[in-house]
Design a protein around this motif. Structure first.
Motif, short mmCIF file in Angstrom:
data_model
loop_
_atom_site.label_atom_id
_atom_site.label_comp_id
_atom_site.label_asym_id
_atom_site.label_seq_id
_atom_site.Cartn_x
_atom_site.Cartn_y
_atom_site.Cartn_z
N ASP A 225 0.82 -1.23 -0.03
CA ASP A 225 -0.10 0.10 0.03
C ASP A 225 0.82 1.29 -0.02
OD1 ASP A 225 -2.18 -1.62 0.22
OD2 ASP A 225 -2.64 -1.28 2.32
N ALA A 226 1.83 1.23 0.58
CA ALA A 226 2.86 2.49 0.72
C ALA A 226 3.44 2.49 -0.42
CB ALA A 226 3.84 2.17 1.97
N LYS A 227 3.92 1.51 -1.21
CA LYS A 227 4.75 1.63 -2.51
C LYS A 227 3.60 1.98 -3.45
CE LYS A 227 8.05 -2.20 -1.82
NZ LYS A 227 8.25 -3.48 -2.27
N MET A 228 2.21 1.81 -3.43
CA MET A 228 1.48 2.22 -4.45
C MET A 228 1.13 3.62 -4.29
SD MET A 228 0.76 0.09 -6.68
CE MET A 228 2.42 -0.44 -6.46
N ALA A 229 0.91 4.04 -3.04
CA ALA A 229 0.79 5.45 -2.64
C ALA A 229 1.84 6.40 -3.20
CB ALA A 229 0.53 5.62 -1.28
N CYS A 230 3.05 5.70 -3.23
CA CYS A 230 4.10 6.66 -3.77
C CYS A 230 4.19 6.59 -4.87
CB CYS A 230 5.65 5.88 -2.99
SG CYS A 230 7.26 6.82 -3.60
N ALA A 231 3.84 5.47 -5.73
CA ALA A 231 3.89 5.55 -7.12
C ALA A 231 3.16 6.33 -7.77
CB ALA A 231 3.63 4.16 -7.61
N ASP A 232 1.66 6.25 -6.91
CA ASP A 232 0.70 7.40 -7.56
C ASP A 232 1.00 8.71 -7.36
OD1 ASP A 232 -0.78 5.16 -8.11
OD2 ASP A 232 -2.12 5.21 -6.38
N GLY A 233 1.77 8.97 -6.14
CA GLY A 233 2.30 10.48 -6.06
C GLY A 233 3.21 10.70 -6.99
N ILE A 234 4.24 9.95 -7.39
CA ILE A 234 5.23 10.36 -8.27
C ILE A 234 4.51 10.29 -9.54
CG2 ILE A 234 7.24 9.47 -9.65
CD1 ILE A 234 7.94 7.95 -6.81
N GLN A 235 3.62 9.65 -10.10
CA GLN A 235 2.85 9.88 -11.48
C GLN A 235 2.23 11.06 -11.62
OE1 GLN A 235 1.18 6.27 -12.98
NE2 GLN A 235 -0.47 7.47 -13.94
N GLU A 236 1.45 11.22 -10.55
CA GLU A 236 0.63 12.55 -10.44
C GLU A 236 1.45 13.65 -10.62
OE1 GLU A 236 -3.15 13.12 -7.97
OE2 GLU A 236 -1.37 13.72 -6.55
N CYS A 237 2.47 13.60 -9.58
CA CYS A 237 3.32 14.88 -9.68
C CYS A 237 3.87 15.13 -11.17
CB CYS A 237 4.81 14.65 -8.90
SG CYS A 237 5.83 16.01 -8.81
N ILE A 238 4.37 14.22 -11.71
CA ILE A 238 4.66 14.49 -13.39
C ILE A 238 3.76 14.68 -14.21
CG2 ILE A 238 5.85 13.09 -15.15
CD1 ILE A 238 7.16 11.36 -13.32
N GLU A 239 2.46 14.18 -14.11
CA GLU A 239 1.44 14.73 -15.06
C GLU A 239 0.92 15.90 -14.54
OE1 GLU A 239 -1.30 11.54 -14.23
OE2 GLU A 239 -0.47 10.05 -15.57
N THR A 240 1.03 16.33 -13.44
CA THR A 240 0.49 17.68 -12.92
C THR A 240 1.31 18.75 -12.75
OG1 THR A 240 0.23 17.11 -10.80
CG2 THR A 240 -1.67 16.65 -12.16
N VAL A 241 2.64 18.52 -13.28
CA VAL A 241 3.63 19.70 -12.96
C VAL A 241 3.39 20.93 -13.59
CG1 VAL A 241 5.29 18.71 -15.17
CG2 VAL A 241 6.40 19.93 -12.88
N ARG A 242 2.76 21.04 -14.70
CA ARG A 242 2.45 22.35 -15.16
C ARG A 242 1.36 23.17 -14.17
NH1 ARG A 242 -0.76 22.45 -20.79
NH2 ARG A 242 -2.27 21.40 -19.28
N ASP A 243 0.53 22.46 -13.49
CA ASP A 243 -0.63 23.09 -12.76
C ASP A 243 0.06 23.32 -11.53
OD1 ASP A 243 -2.94 23.00 -14.45
OD2 ASP A 243 -2.53 20.65 -14.02
N LEU A 244 0.99 22.43 -10.87
CA LEU A 244 1.93 22.87 -9.71
C LEU A 244 2.73 23.97 -9.80
CD1 LEU A 244 2.96 19.00 -8.73
CD2 LEU A 244 1.16 20.42 -7.65
N LYS A 245 3.18 24.04 -10.87
CA LYS A 245 3.97 25.48 -11.00
C LYS A 245 3.25 26.79 -11.30
CE LYS A 245 8.06 23.44 -13.49
NZ LYS A 245 9.17 24.19 -12.55
#
Length: 578
Positions: A191-211
């Motif tokens: 569960d911890a690995k999946m949460a981390c993987a989701d977070g990394i993927q989400e970060c890459i996909e939404t980097v424009r909005d985060l900036k």
């Protein structure tokens, strides 16, 4: 047994057979390692009797050669039966999972995210690849060979055999009792690995909005916590495993002490000869080494349950099935008292009935969340309905194979998915057997030549990941070109022009006017002027058909459709100002 292995370890039938072969190979390899012990036992007996007779020397030389040959042969057999077979099965397993995902209803993907499914196909398969090449065959081989050796020792001297073997059930029981603890620890680590993987993927996909929102620092702090959680769970997992395995290994080592102690007592009593005592010391020194590895293998096999459960969740999920033979008479799409819910607590459609006739354009309009997109997805059997009936030309689509059914549909989505390939190959998705001339003809009908001819490599230009090198309108035109190339009798349009500028919208509407000719067309739109020329309009509101009829009739009715047209007409006069 083969079927049980298939189910237990998420294997193909051939993979289960290869696993049995691997276990047998490990048994023979372990037994071959005992032959030198037998030879040494015979040599020691001769030495204690006064020396090796000259006539026995060739026997020992030949015995050494045979032992080396047996060990080499069984090791070669074991290597081929475990490693090579496992790598083949790993590929088969990944393909099987991918094929299963292709047939599973899209409702399954609503409960899973991309990182989770990717981890199952890649990481879980890799972990099981290691288990089937290193852990399971060696564990089975150790247990079976140890059982055979134990039986021989009991016949040889049951007292010394008990002194050597009592530690085995105790050690394996300690590791076996850790199963539930390990499963809980592994699940939390997963569960911890999946949460981390989701977070990394989400970060890459939404980097424009985060900036754009200056939210990078806050998001990365949260991601750092997820990474630390994976590290912490991994340490706890390793400690939990080591606590049981190390304890069991310590118990196992006590067997050497009890053999030495019991042998010394029996030797002093005169009930045991020195040669037998020496034999048992040799055997236990060889016996416990593979068993110590077997304890670690048992723990590793127990830890695979989480990975196997994730695979079986995919493999056991019901698939959409049906006849591969089309029986439709024409291409009218009829919804007959259809009810649908994505889950039991969220009803999306209730008693929806209407017909989209062949050769006509039927538009689905209504407030957001009314069920328009759901209706179009259900028509193509992306999901299966809970109530009612959907037919195409009188053919019940629930009894038709989804892939066969989709041969009747061309679909243009609002969100276009493109591949990191050339323009030509992206359009060829509509018909993989099409020639370059046919692809170019479809592309020109969709007005793709307007931008493709300007690119450096023209039609062979690579468009980047998901078409990142193209504008939204250019990407949409490629999607329409696919529909032209497929040339299916039914066309589904889902907000195909919703987010385009005026110039692109005009070009795409021109292309669509060519595409819809003589087809059954089901179009979803929020802009009322887009569907003003439709033959029929179905107004969906809160999961039911609120109104249906021609645009003119609905305007005269002064209902929901007329109200939506009025509101959009008013909004067009709105301007920015102080």
């Amino acid at each position: 047994m083969i079927r049980k292995l298939q189910k237990r370890y998420a294997l193909s039938r051939q993979g289960a057979k290869d696993l049995v072969k691997g276990c047998i190979a490990c048994v023979f390899q372990n037994i071959s390692f005992m032959f030198p012990v037998s030879l040494l036992y015979a040599l020691t007996g001769d030495l204690l009797s006064g020396g090796v007779p000259a006539g026995r020397l060739p026997f020992y030389i030949a015995g050494c050669i045979i032992c080396v040959g047996l060990i080499l042969l069984t090791t070669w057999f074991q290597y081929n039966a475990t490693y090579f077979a496992t790598y083949v099965e790993s590929g088969v397993r990944r393909i099987t999972l991918a094929e299963r995902l292709r047939k599973i209803p899209l409702s399954f993907f609503g409960k899973k995210d991309l990182a989770d499914l990717t981890s199952t196909i890649m990481a879980d398969c890799t972990f099981l690849e290691q288990s089937f090449s290193h852990f399971i065959p060696e564990l089975a081989g150790s247990l079976i060979s140890t059982t055979l050796i134990a039986v021989c020792l009991l016949f040889f001297d049951w007292r010394m055999a008990l002194a050597a073997l009592w530690v085995l059930p105790v050690s394996f029981a300690i590791v076996g009792f850790s199963a539930k603890v390990q499963e809980r620890l592994n699940q939390k680590a997963m569960d911890a690995k999946m949460a981390c993987a989701d977070g990394i993927q989400e970060c890459i996909e939404t980097v424009r909005d985060l900036k754009a929102n200056n939210a990078e620092h806050a998001y990365l702090e949260g991601l750092k916590k997820k990474i630390r959680a994976v590290e912490r769970r991994s340490i706890i997992n390793e400690f939990g495993l080591a606590a049981f395995v190390v304890s069991a290994s310590l118990i196992l080592k006590l067997g050497i002490a009890t053999v030495a102690l019991a042998g010394s007592v029996f030797l002093m009593e005169g009930s045991l000869d020195i040669l037998t005592f020496f034999l048992f010391l040799l055997v236990v020194s060889r016996l416990y080494d593979p068993l110590q590895g077997a304890l670690q293998n048992l723990a590793a096999v127990i830890s695979t349950r989480t990975n196997i459960a994730r695979m079986n969740e995919i493999l056991d999920h019901p698939v959409q099935q049906g006849s591969s033979h089309l029986t439709n008479q024409g291409f009218d799409i009829t919804f007959d008292h259809v009810g649908f819910a994505y889950n039991t607590s969220e009803t999306v459609l209730r008693d929806v009935s209407f017909t989209a006739k062949q050769g006509e354009v039927t538009a689905l309009v209504g407030p957001s969340g009314g069920g328009k997109t759901t209706v179009s997805r259900l028509a193509a059997r992306f999901w299966d309905i809970q109530k009612g009936r959907i037919t195409v030309g009188g053919m019940d689509i629930s009894r038709t194979d989804p892939e066969t059914l989709l041969s009747l549909f061309s679909i243009v989505f609002q969100d276009v998915t493109l591949f990191d390939n050339t323009i030509l190959e992206n359009i060829r998705i509509g018909n993989k057997d099409a020639t370059d001339e046919e692809v170019l003809a479809a592309a020109r009908l969709a007005n793709c030549d307007e931008f493709a001819e300007k690119l450096p490599d023209k039609w062979n230009s690579s468009i980047g990941e998901n078409g990142c090198e193209l504008s939204g309108g250019e990407r949409q035109r490629i999607s329409i070109a696919r529909a032209f190339l497929k040339n299916a009798p039914i066309l589904l349009l889902d907000e195909a022009t919703a987010s385009l500028d005026v110039e692109n919208e005009t070009l795409i509407q021109t292309a669509l006017s060519r595409l819809i000719k003589d087809r059954t067309v089901l179009v979803i739109a929020h802009r009322m002027r887009t569907v003003a020329g439709a033959d029929k309009i179905v107004v969906l509101d809160q999961g039911v058909v609120a109104e249906e009829g021609t645009p003119k009739a609905l305007l005269e009715k002064q209902g929901l459709y007329a109200r939506m047209v009025h509101l959009q007409t008013e909004s067009q006069s709105w301007t920015l100002g102080r």
